[in-house]
Design an enzyme around this catalytic site. Structure first.
Site, PDB file in Angstrom:
ATOM      1  N   TYR A  70      22.919  17.482  23.628  1.00  0.00           N
ATOM      2  CA  TYR A  70      24.362  17.244  23.749  1.00  0.00           C
ATOM      3  C   TYR A  70      24.644  15.802  23.383  1.00  0.00           C
ATOM      4  O   TYR A  70      23.952  14.881  23.830  1.00  0.00           O
ATOM      5  CB  TYR A  70      24.812  17.561  25.172  1.00  0.00           C
ATOM      6  CG  TYR A  70      26.268  17.287  25.444  1.00  0.00           C
ATOM      7  CD1 TYR A  70      27.258  17.800  24.611  1.00  0.00           C
ATOM      8  CD2 TYR A  70      26.662  16.532  26.542  1.00  0.00           C
ATOM      9  CE1 TYR A  70      28.595  17.554  24.863  1.00  0.00           C
ATOM     10  CE2 TYR A  70      27.997  16.287  26.809  1.00  0.00           C
ATOM     11  CZ  TYR A  70      28.957  16.800  25.959  1.00  0.00           C
ATOM     12  OH  TYR A  70      30.286  16.550  26.209  1.00  0.00           O
ATOM     13  N   GLU A 122      34.451  21.005  35.699  1.00  0.00           N
ATOM     14  CA  GLU A 122      33.710  21.316  34.480  1.00  0.00           C
ATOM     15  C   GLU A 122      32.249  21.646  34.797  1.00  0.00           C
ATOM     16  O   GLU A 122      31.533  20.823  35.367  1.00  0.00           O
ATOM     17  CB  GLU A 122      33.764  20.134  33.508  1.00  0.00           C
ATOM     18  CG  GLU A 122      35.173  19.687  33.163  1.00  0.00           C
ATOM     19  CD  GLU A 122      35.186  18.429  32.303  1.00  0.00           C
ATOM     20  OE1 GLU A 122      34.093  17.958  31.918  1.00  0.00           O
ATOM     21  OE2 GLU A 122      36.278  17.911  32.015  1.00  0.00           O
ATOM     22  N   HIS A 131      39.077  10.475  19.620  1.00  0.00           N
ATOM     23  CA  HIS A 131      38.450  11.763  19.893  1.00  0.00           C
ATOM     24  C   HIS A 131      39.484  12.622  20.610  1.00  0.00           C
ATOM     25  O   HIS A 131      39.899  12.294  21.720  1.00  0.00           O
ATOM     26  CB  HIS A 131      37.213  11.547  20.771  1.00  0.00           C
ATOM     27  CG  HIS A 131      36.356  12.763  20.946  1.00  0.00           C
ATOM     28  ND1 HIS A 131      36.829  13.947  21.458  1.00  0.00           N
ATOM     29  CD2 HIS A 131      35.045  12.982  20.665  1.00  0.00           C
ATOM     30  CE1 HIS A 131      35.846  14.838  21.496  1.00  0.00           C
ATOM     31  NE2 HIS A 131      34.754  14.274  21.019  1.00  0.00           N
TER      32      HIS A 131
END
Length: 432
Positions: free
Chosen positions: A344, A335, A286
Site C-alpha cells: 500500500y 475505516e 490528492h
C-alpha cells in the site's frame, strides 16, 4: 470447467438450464414446465421503488420450504454479530494475516469476526470478517438472512455454488451474495484466505458519478451474474442459516441448489477489480478517496453511506508540487483496510497482504515516517506509476467496534503506533 455469465449490474436477468424451463408470459403458472415449483425470492419490500426493487422468480425441483426444523448450530463459533456496548479504543489498530488452519476447516467455520456495528435486526450497519479455510463445504449448505455478503479473496480461488448458478472468483475479484441466497463454498486451491463484509443495511449499488459523468469507476457492464445451473442430488445434508446473529441447522434430504431456471434482479454477482476505471487529479492535490468507491450501501441520510467499498488499485499519479500519497487524515467515518496484493502506497512496512487495519472515527492516520520523507522530496515533475498493488477499504458511518477476539489476536501489531513516531518536526518560524 469454464463458466458462463450474464453481464450488467442490476439487470433484470432471465436464464434457464433446460430449454423452456422459464414459464412464458407469467411468473406462477398453474403447472410449471418440467414439473418444477415456482418460488419468489424477495430482497426488498414489495412496494420498494422500481429502481431499487430486488426480487427473483425461481423454478426449482423442490421448494425452499422443504427441510426439517431448525435447531441451534454449534459451529461457526468465531463468526459473531454482537459487537457489544463497551467503550471502543480510539487507538489505531493493525493485524498481520491470519494463519492457515491446521485442522480441516471450511468457509463457515473458518470465518473470524474482526468488528462491526449496527446489526441484522436494525437492518443497518456491517459485520467485518476475515476467513481462512483449507477445505470445501461438504454435505452442508448455507444462507445468510441477516445481510448480503461481499467476499474479497486474498489467497486461493473459490467456487460459489449458489441457487442461481456458479461463480468462480480469485484474488483481484469480488463476489456479492444477496441476503437469503443458499450456497456451498468450494475451494479450487488447497487453501483460501480473504475478507468478508456482511451488509445489514440497504443492498449495495454503484455510486452516483455526479460531475464525473456517465462513465468511470466500476462500469455496470463489467459485473457478471451467473447463468442457471442445478444439481438434482439426494442425501443426508444440513442447511445452515444465519438468523438474527445466531446460527441454526436443519437436516435436508436433497441439495437446495436445484433451481433449473430463474429471472429477476435479486442475484449474486462478481466483479474483477482490475476493470476499475480509476480517476484522479491531473493538476494538483490528492482528491478525496471517495473517487475510489466501487460499491455503496446508502443510509437514510442523503450523501452519507451505511458503508462504502473502495479500492486503491494500480494507477498513475501526475499531480505536480503535491504530496502524492494519501494525506494525514481524521475522519468522521470509520475505516477498515485490507491488502489483497503488493504494498500500500501510504505504508512502506508492516501492512502485509491478508493483514488489516482499523482507523475509527476521528483517530488520526496517514503515511508512515518513511513514506512521508520520500514523498516530500520526490520529483513531482515526473509521473509516478503505482503498480503491482491492490488495497481496499470498508468505510462505515458508524464506529467499527472491534471484537474481543480481534483485540486479543496474536496477529495484532501492538507496536503499530510506532510507524508515526519517527515523523520529525520541520517547523521553522523564520522560514516560510
Amino acid at each position: 470447467m469454464s463458466l458462463q455469465y450474464q453481464t450488467g449490474f442490476g439487470n433484470a436477468c432471465a436464464t434457464e438450464a433446460l430449454p423452456g424451463a422459464l414459464p412464458a408470459g407469467r411468473n406462477s403458472p398453474q403447472i410449471c414446465p418440467y414439473g418444477l415449483y415456482a418460488e419468489q425470492l424477495s430482497g426488498t419490500a414489495f412496494t420498494a421503488p422500481r429502481a431499487e426493487n430486488r426480487r427473483s422468480w425461481l423454478y426449482r425441483i423442490r421448494p425452499g420450504v422443504q427441510h426439517l426444523p431448525f435447531a441451534p448450530f454449534a459451529g461457526a463459533q468465531r463468526w459473531l454479530s454482537d459487537f457489544g456496548r463497551q467503550p471502543v479504543t480510539p487507538n489505531q489498530l493493525r493485524w498481520s494475516p491470519l494463519p492457515m488452519p491446521d485442522a480441516p476447516t471450511d468457509f463457515i467455520d473458518g470465518m473470524h469476526t474482526w468488528g462491526g456495528n449496527g446489526g441484522p435486526e436494525e437492518q443497518s450497519g456491517v459485520g467485518i470478517h476475515l476467513y481462512a479455510a483449507n477445505r470445501s463445504m461438504q454435505g452442508r449448505f448455507f444462507y445468510n438472512a441477516d445481510g448480503e455478503m461481499l467476499i474479497v479473496p486474498q489467497q486461493g480461488r473459490l467456487r460459489l455454488a449458489t441457487e442461481l448458478g456458479l461463480i468462480d472468483i480469485e484474488p483481484y475479484e469480488i463476489a456479492v451474495v444477496p441476503r437469503g441466497v443458499r450456497l456451498r463454498v468450494e475451494l479450487l486451491d488447497d487453501v483460501a484466505r480473504g475478507y468478508m463484509l456482511e451488509n445489514f443495511g440497504t443492498a449495495m449499488r454503484l455510486p452516483e458519478l455526479g460531475p464525473i459523468g456517465s462513465n468511470c469507476l466500476a462500469n455496470a457492464r463489467d459485473f457478471q451474474i451467473p447463468v442457471a445451473w442445478y444439481e438434482d442430488v439426494e442425501g443426508d445434508f444440513e442447511l445452515i442459516a444465519k438468523f438474527t446473529g445466531g446460527f441454526w441447522r436443519a437436516p435436508i434430504a436433497h441439495s437446495p441448489l436445484n433451481v433449473v431456471a430463474w429471472h429477476g434482479t435479486h442475484a449474486p454477482y462478481k466483479y474483477d477489480l482490475r476493470n476499475f476505471n480509476t480517476v484522479g487529479s491531473i493538476s494538483y492535490d490528492h482528491p478525496d478517496p471517495s473517487i475510489f468507491t466501487v460499491l455503496t450501501s446508502p443510509s437514510d441520510t442523503p450523501g452519507t453511506a451505511n458503508m462504502d467499498f473502495a479500492i486503491f488499485p494500480p494507477r498513475i499519479l501526475a499531480m505536480e508540487n503535491t504530496f502524492r500519497p494519501p494525506w494525514f487524515h481524521r475522519n468522521i467515518a470509520s475505516e477498515f483496510m485490507g491488502l489483497i496484493h503488493g504494498v500500500y502506497d501510504a505504508k512502506a512496512e508492516g501492512f502485509a497482504p491478508g493483514g488489516a487495519s482499523l482507523h475509527n472515527c476521528m483517530s488520526g492516520h496517514g503515511p508512515d515516517a518513511d513514506t512521508f520523507e520520500k514523498a516530500s522530496h520526490a520529483d513531482t515533475s515526473q509521473a509516478h506509476y503505482i503498480r503491482d498493488t491492490m488495497a481496499f477499504m470498508f468505510e462505515t458511518r458508524r464506529v467499527i467496534r472491534p471484537t474481543a477476539q480481534a483485540l486479543a489476536s496474536p496477529q495484532r501489531q501492538d507496536d503499530y503506533y510506532q510507524c508515526w513516531q519517527g515523523l520529525q518536526k520541520h517547523f521553522d518560524p523564520e522560514q516560510a
